[in-house]
Design a protein around this motif. Structure first.
Motif, PDB file in Angstrom:
ATOM      1  N   LEU A   1       0.698  -0.976  -0.314  1.00 60.44           N
ATOM      2  CA  LEU A   1      -0.468  -0.168   0.152  1.00 60.44           C
ATOM      3  C   LEU A   1       0.946   1.073  -0.093  1.00 60.44           C
ATOM      4  O   LEU A   1       0.997   2.725  -0.868  1.00 60.44           O
ATOM      5  N   MET A   2       1.747   0.836   0.768  1.00 64.55           N
ATOM      6  CA  MET A   2       3.059   2.713   1.058  1.00 64.55           C
ATOM      7  C   MET A   2       3.401   2.479   0.059  1.00 64.55           C
ATOM      8  O   MET A   2       4.186   3.873  -0.146  1.00 64.55           O
ATOM      9  N   THR A   3       3.720   1.660  -1.165  1.00 64.35           N
ATOM     10  CA  THR A   3       4.595   1.907  -2.156  1.00 64.35           C
ATOM     11  C   THR A   3       4.197   1.565  -2.995  1.00 64.35           C
ATOM     12  O   THR A   3       4.969   2.379  -4.777  1.00 64.35           O
TER      13      THR A   3
ATOM     14  N   LYS B   1       3.243  -3.461  18.487  1.00 63.14           N
ATOM     15  CA  LYS B   1       4.170  -2.208  18.625  1.00 63.14           C
ATOM     16  C   LYS B   1       4.883  -2.688  17.636  1.00 63.14           C
ATOM     17  O   LYS B   1       5.713  -1.295  17.255  1.00 63.14           O
ATOM     18  N   GLU B   2       5.348  -3.501  17.455  1.00 61.88           N
ATOM     19  CA  GLU B   2       6.095  -4.258  15.853  1.00 61.88           C
ATOM     20  C   GLU B   2       5.354  -3.534  14.575  1.00 61.88           C
ATOM     21  O   GLU B   2       5.716  -2.802  13.957  1.00 61.88           O
ATOM     22  N   SER B   3       3.996  -3.137  15.061  1.00 66.21           N
ATOM     23  CA  SER B   3       3.039  -2.652  13.636  1.00 66.21           C
ATOM     24  C   SER B   3       3.609  -1.169  13.862  1.00 66.21           C
ATOM     25  O   SER B   3       3.811  -0.410  12.923  1.00 66.21           O
TER      26      SER B   3
ATOM     27  N   LYS C   1       8.575   4.175  11.016  1.00 74.14           N
ATOM     28  CA  LYS C   1       9.460   4.299   9.914  1.00 74.14           C
ATOM     29  C   LYS C   1       9.237   4.388   8.476  1.00 74.14           C
ATOM     30  O   LYS C   1       9.250   5.526   8.362  1.00 74.14           O
ATOM     31  N   LEU C   2       7.999   3.342   8.458  1.00 70.52           N
ATOM     32  CA  LEU C   2       7.912   3.332   6.900  1.00 70.52           C
ATOM     33  C   LEU C   2       6.724   5.264   5.997  1.00 70.52           C
ATOM     34  O   LEU C   2       7.664   5.469   5.023  1.00 70.52           O
TER      35      LEU C   2
ATOM     36  N   GLY D   1      21.347  -2.751  -2.939  1.00 66.52           N
ATOM     37  CA  GLY D   1      20.074  -1.694  -2.123  1.00 66.52           C
ATOM     38  C   GLY D   1      19.739  -1.445  -0.757  1.00 66.52           C
ATOM     39  O   GLY D   1      20.606  -2.251  -0.026  1.00 66.52           O
ATOM     40  N   HIS D   2      19.871  -0.244  -0.173  1.00 63.89           N
ATOM     41  CA  HIS D   2      19.073  -0.605   0.936  1.00 63.89           C
ATOM     42  C   HIS D   2      18.218  -0.643   1.567  1.00 63.89           C
ATOM     43  O   HIS D   2      17.132   0.214   0.988  1.00 63.89           O
ATOM     44  N   ASP D   3      18.137  -1.728   2.795  1.00 62.83           N
ATOM     45  CA  ASP D   3      16.151  -1.854   2.875  1.00 62.83           C
ATOM     46  C   ASP D   3      15.773  -0.690   3.752  1.00 62.83           C
ATOM     47  O   ASP D   3      16.728  -0.355   5.060  1.00 62.83           O
ATOM     48  N   ILE D   4      14.953   0.735   3.786  1.00 58.55           N
ATOM     49  CA  ILE D   4      14.346   1.200   4.232  1.00 58.55           C
ATOM     50  C   ILE D   4      13.759   0.485   5.586  1.00 58.55           C
ATOM     51  O   ILE D   4      13.592   1.597   6.550  1.00 58.55           O
ATOM     52  N   ILE D   5      13.307  -0.282   6.228  1.00 61.52           N
ATOM     53  CA  ILE D   5      12.775  -0.867   6.880  1.00 61.52           C
ATOM     54  C   ILE D   5      13.997  -1.644   8.434  1.00 61.52           C
ATOM     55  O   ILE D   5      14.335  -1.042   9.475  1.00 61.52           O
ATOM     56  N   THR D   6      14.823  -2.358   7.603  1.00 65.05           N
ATOM     57  CA  THR D   6      16.208  -2.804   8.873  1.00 65.05           C
ATOM     58  C   THR D   6      17.070  -2.660   8.597  1.00 65.05           C
ATOM     59  O   THR D   6      17.957  -2.437   9.605  1.00 65.05           O
TER      60      THR D   6
END
Length: 221
Positions: free
Chosen positions: A66-68, A120-122, A128-129, A193-198
């Protein structure tokens, strides 16, 4: 379509991710598909977390999509803490109060008090996203290129003259590797590539390792 794509098995050609892929292939029907509002649930629909069987990996995968994806995402209140309607599809439950903010509340989603670990994780995932997304013109207005899903893996790109973002969605319940050869149209000249989440960096000189059922969103270099 998003819910069906996440819930259906990938063992048939017209099942699972392919439905989402084919839905987006119909964008030519719209005068400006990039100006459409897109959403996974709202006040008149069963909540997304309930619709994916309270599976946190499916949930996170759907939110990453959804966000991308092209368009303007709309998020129903409480989705960021996995609010659901497990007892019924009544509008009373779908529109239940957001937890917190009043004296005596045992759960406060504003502060995180009383939330489960997955909630909390969500909440962290959303924060972050969305903080990353709000400053990314490439996601707001960039072009879309998607590749046909294969072996439970769906890949699409957002891109403009400034760069590229690659979203990889893996529905499989085991670790996989993604061969980058068939994505060469979008990966020519890309080395990592750089993972924007981790925050993890991936070397594109070798196949991309994928965790079971977990999305990755990569800024390409």
């Amino acid at each position: 379509t998003l819910v069906n794509a996440l819930n259906e098995p990938e063992d048939k050609y017209f099942s699972g991710w392919i439905k989402l892929y084919e839905m987006l292939a119909n964008d030519f029907l719209y005068a400006d598909p990039f100006n459409l509002v897109i959403f996974c649930d709202n006040h008149d629909m069963s909540r997304f977390y309930t619709e994916v069987g309270e599976d946190n990996k499916k949930f996170m995968t759907g939110i990453a999509w959804l966000m991308t994806m092209r368009g303007i995402p709309q998020v129903y209140y409480g989705t960021e803490i996995m609010m659901g309607n497990p007892m019924s599809r009544s509008h009373g439950e779908i529109r239940s109060d957001f937890p917190g903010g009043w004296p005596g509340d045992t759960v406060n989603a504003f502060t995180g008090a009383g939330l489960s670990e997955v909630q909390k994780e969500s909440r962290v995932f959303f924060k972050k996203l969305l903080n990353w997304r709000k400053g990314k013109n490439i996601i707001h207005t960039g072009k879309l290129m998607q590749f046909a899903p294969e072996d439970g893996i769906y890949v699409f790109f957002r891109y403009n003259d400034e760069g590229k973002v690659m979203t990889v969605l893996n529905k499989c319940n085991k670790e996989k590797t993604l061969s980058l050869d068939r994505l060469s149209e979008m990966l020519d000249g890309v080395s990592r590539g750089h993972d924007i989440i981790t925050g993890r960096d991936y070397d594109f000189s070798e196949p991309l390792p994928l965790s079971p059922g977990w999305p990755i969103i990569l800024e390409l270099k």
